[in-house]
Motif scaffolding. Structure first.
Motif, PDB file in Angstrom:
ATOM      1  N   VAL A 105       0.857  -1.185   0.000  1.00 59.65           N
ATOM      2  CA  VAL A 105       0.000   0.000   0.000  1.00 59.65           C
ATOM      3  C   VAL A 105       0.894   1.237   0.000  1.00 59.65           C
ATOM      4  N   THR A 106       0.632   2.125  -0.944  1.00 57.87           N
ATOM      5  CA  THR A 106       1.354   3.389  -1.032  1.00 57.87           C
ATOM      6  C   THR A 106       0.444   4.494  -0.510  1.00 57.87           C
ATOM      7  N   GLU A 107       0.948   5.227   0.478  1.00 56.50           N
ATOM      8  CA  GLU A 107       0.221   6.369   1.035  1.00 56.50           C
ATOM      9  C   GLU A 107       1.071   7.613   0.822  1.00 56.50           C
ATOM     10  N   VAL A 108       0.468   8.642   0.257  1.00 53.39           N
ATOM     11  CA  VAL A 108       1.176   9.901   0.037  1.00 53.39           C
ATOM     12  C   VAL A 108       0.511  10.965   0.907  1.00 53.39           C
ATOM     13  N   TYR A 109       1.320  11.580   1.765  1.00 51.45           N
ATOM     14  CA  TYR A 109       0.841  12.633   2.660  1.00 51.45           C
ATOM     15  C   TYR A 109       1.495  13.952   2.272  1.00 51.45           C
ATOM     16  N   ILE A 110       0.713  15.036   2.365  1.00 52.55           N
ATOM     17  CA  ILE A 110       1.195  16.372   2.053  1.00 52.55           C
ATOM     18  C   ILE A 110       1.052  17.224   3.303  1.00 52.55           C
ATOM     19  N   LYS A 111       2.130  17.923   3.656  1.00 56.11           N
ATOM     20  CA  LYS A 111       2.091  18.824   4.820  1.00 56.11           C
ATOM     21  C   LYS A 111       1.408  20.117   4.403  1.00 56.11           C
ATOM     22  N   LYS A 112       0.297  20.416   5.077  1.00 52.01           N
ATOM     23  CA  LYS A 112      -0.452  21.646   4.811  1.00 52.01           C
ATOM     24  C   LYS A 112      -0.431  22.502   6.077  1.00 52.01           C
ATOM     25  N   ALA A 113      -0.986  23.691   6.005  1.00 56.05           N
ATOM     26  CA  ALA A 113      -0.994  24.597   7.152  1.00 56.05           C
ATOM     27  C   ALA A 113      -1.693  23.972   8.359  1.00 56.05           C
ATOM     28  N   ASP A 114      -2.713  23.157   8.109  1.00 56.42           N
ATOM     29  CA  ASP A 114      -3.476  22.554   9.217  1.00 56.42           C
ATOM     30  C   ASP A 114      -3.041  21.118   9.517  1.00 56.42           C
ATOM     31  N   GLY A 115      -1.866  20.720   9.038  1.00 54.04           N
ATOM     32  CA  GLY A 115      -1.336  19.393   9.351  1.00 54.04           C
ATOM     33  C   GLY A 115      -1.201  18.530   8.111  1.00 54.04           C
ATOM     34  N   TRP A 116      -0.883  17.257   8.327  1.00 53.30           N
ATOM     35  CA  TRP A 116      -0.700  16.303   7.239  1.00 53.30           C
ATOM     36  C   TRP A 116      -2.045  15.865   6.677  1.00 53.30           C
ATOM     37  N   LYS A 117      -2.137  15.822   5.360  1.00 57.34           N
ATOM     38  CA  LYS A 117      -3.328  15.354   4.666  1.00 57.34           C
ATOM     39  C   LYS A 117      -2.942  14.207   3.742  1.00 57.34           C
ATOM     40  N   LEU A 118      -3.796  13.209   3.656  1.00 60.87           N
ATOM     41  CA  LEU A 118      -3.546  12.091   2.762  1.00 60.87           C
ATOM     42  C   LEU A 118      -3.959  12.501   1.351  1.00 60.87           C
ATOM     43  N   GLY A 119      -3.020  12.428   0.419  1.00 62.18           N
ATOM     44  CA  GLY A 119      -3.288  12.814  -0.959  1.00 62.18           C
ATOM     45  C   GLY A 119      -3.578  11.630  -1.864  1.00 62.18           C
ATOM     46  N   SER A 120      -3.036  10.457  -1.497  1.00 56.41           N
ATOM     47  CA  SER A 120      -3.249   9.278  -2.323  1.00 56.41           C
ATOM     48  C   SER A 120      -3.088   8.022  -1.479  1.00 56.41           C
ATOM     49  N   LEU A 121      -3.930   7.042  -1.779  1.00 54.56           N
ATOM     50  CA  LEU A 121      -3.865   5.725  -1.145  1.00 54.56           C
ATOM     51  C   LEU A 121      -4.047   4.707  -2.259  1.00 54.56           C
ATOM     52  N   SER A 122      -3.014   3.885  -2.504  1.00 57.63           N
ATOM     53  CA  SER A 122      -3.053   2.919  -3.606  1.00 57.63           C
ATOM     54  C   SER A 122      -2.728   1.523  -3.099  1.00 57.63           C
ATOM     55  N   PHE A 123      -3.566   0.578  -3.489  1.00 61.03           N
ATOM     56  CA  PHE A 123      -3.382  -0.821  -3.122  1.00 61.03           C
ATOM     57  C   PHE A 123      -2.835  -1.580  -4.322  1.00 61.03           C
ATOM     58  N   THR A 124      -1.705  -2.253  -4.147  1.00 58.92           N
ATOM     59  CA  THR A 124      -1.150  -3.127  -5.174  1.00 58.92           C
ATOM     60  C   THR A 124      -1.153  -4.541  -4.610  1.00 58.92           C
ATOM     61  N   LYS A 125      -1.935  -5.415  -5.227  1.00 63.55           N
ATOM     62  CA  LYS A 125      -2.017  -6.792  -4.749  1.00 63.55           C
ATOM     63  C   LYS A 125      -0.722  -7.515  -5.083  1.00 63.55           C
ATOM     64  N   LEU A 126      -0.198  -8.229  -4.097  1.00 65.13           N
ATOM     65  CA  LEU A 126       1.045  -8.980  -4.267  1.00 65.13           C
ATOM     66  C   LEU A 126       0.711 -10.374  -4.747  1.00 65.13           C
ATOM     67  N   MET A 127       1.456 -10.846  -5.736  1.00 67.52           N
ATOM     68  CA  MET A 127       1.119 -12.128  -6.361  1.00 67.52           C
ATOM     69  C   MET A 127       2.266 -13.125  -6.352  1.00 67.52           C
ATOM     70  N   GLY A 128       3.500 -12.686  -6.111  1.00 72.10           N
ATOM     71  CA  GLY A 128       4.653 -13.562  -6.269  1.00 72.10           C
ATOM     72  C   GLY A 128       4.924 -14.454  -5.071  1.00 72.10           C
ATOM     73  N   PRO A 129       5.843 -15.403  -5.246  1.00 69.11           N
ATOM     74  CA  PRO A 129       6.225 -16.288  -4.148  1.00 69.11           C
ATOM     75  C   PRO A 129       6.851 -15.474  -3.009  1.00 69.11           C
ATOM     76  N   GLY A 130       6.517 -15.863  -1.815  1.00 69.92           N
ATOM     77  CA  GLY A 130       7.063 -15.180  -0.647  1.00 69.92           C
ATOM     78  C   GLY A 130       6.277 -13.962  -0.221  1.00 69.92           C
ATOM     79  N   ASP A 131       5.285 -13.571  -1.013  1.00 71.07           N
ATOM     80  CA  ASP A 131       4.431 -12.448  -0.607  1.00 71.07           C
ATOM     81  C   ASP A 131       3.532 -12.924   0.518  1.00 71.07           C
ATOM     82  N   ARG A 132       3.260 -12.003   1.400  1.00 68.63           N
ATOM     83  CA  ARG A 132       2.414 -12.359   2.546  1.00 68.63           C
ATOM     84  C   ARG A 132       0.966 -12.287   2.177  1.00 68.63           C
TER      85      ARG A 132
END
Length: 148
Positions: free
Chosen positions: A121-148
């Motif tokens: 999961v990739t989360e991108v946060y941006i620092k704004k005047a009123d604190g951190w805001k989440l700008g993006s949340l992306s889920f990448t499903k893991l498919m290979g051997p050894g992935d949890r």
């Protein structure tokens, strides 16, 4: 020589302070992300709506959309993020942006069906005047051997 030693000492202290400050920011982002996962599990759409930037984007296995739809999906229970088992976390700070990577196993209920999936999961946060805001949340499903 004394002047050189003094300048070197000041530079060393500034470097140490900058490193400590960045590490503190990374810990702050990790704590914010952990709180976000709990709010998602609790279906606390109001807290999430405060955290999500108005222009935020969300990428899921079934598509991508903006803040309003994500908040409504969580509020209605369309997706219930029951539990995120976090295996690894890393954070990079670039100016006023923090990029957090979570390797998780997610237990969720989607459309009434309980599912478990391994994600990066990739989360991108941006620092704004009123604190951190989440700008993006992306889920990448893991498919290979050894992935949890």
């Amino acid at each position: 020589m004394k002047k050189f030693t003094s300048i070197f000492s000041i530079l060393l202290l500034m470097t140490h302070f900058g490193f400590a400050q960045e590490e503190s920011l990374k810990e702050e982002i990790k704590a914010l992300s952990k709180a976000k996962w709990q709010w998602m599990a609790d279906k606390d759409a109001d807290k999430l709506a405060e955290l999500f930037d108005d222009k935020s984007v969300f990428v899921h296995m079934g598509g991508s959309w903006g803040k309003e739809r994500e908040v409504n999906i969580i509020r209605s229970g369309g997706i219930w993020y029951k539990k995120a088992d976090i295996h690894e976390v890393s954070v990079e700070i670039i100016d006023n942006t923090a990029i957090l990577l979570n390797r998780i196993t997610l237990l969720a209920e989607v459309g009434g069906n309980e599912v478990t999936n391994p994600f990066e999961v990739t989360e991108v946060y941006i620092k704004k005047a009123d604190g951190w805001k989440l700008g993006s949340l992306s889920f990448t499903k893991l498919m290979g051997p050894g992935d949890r």
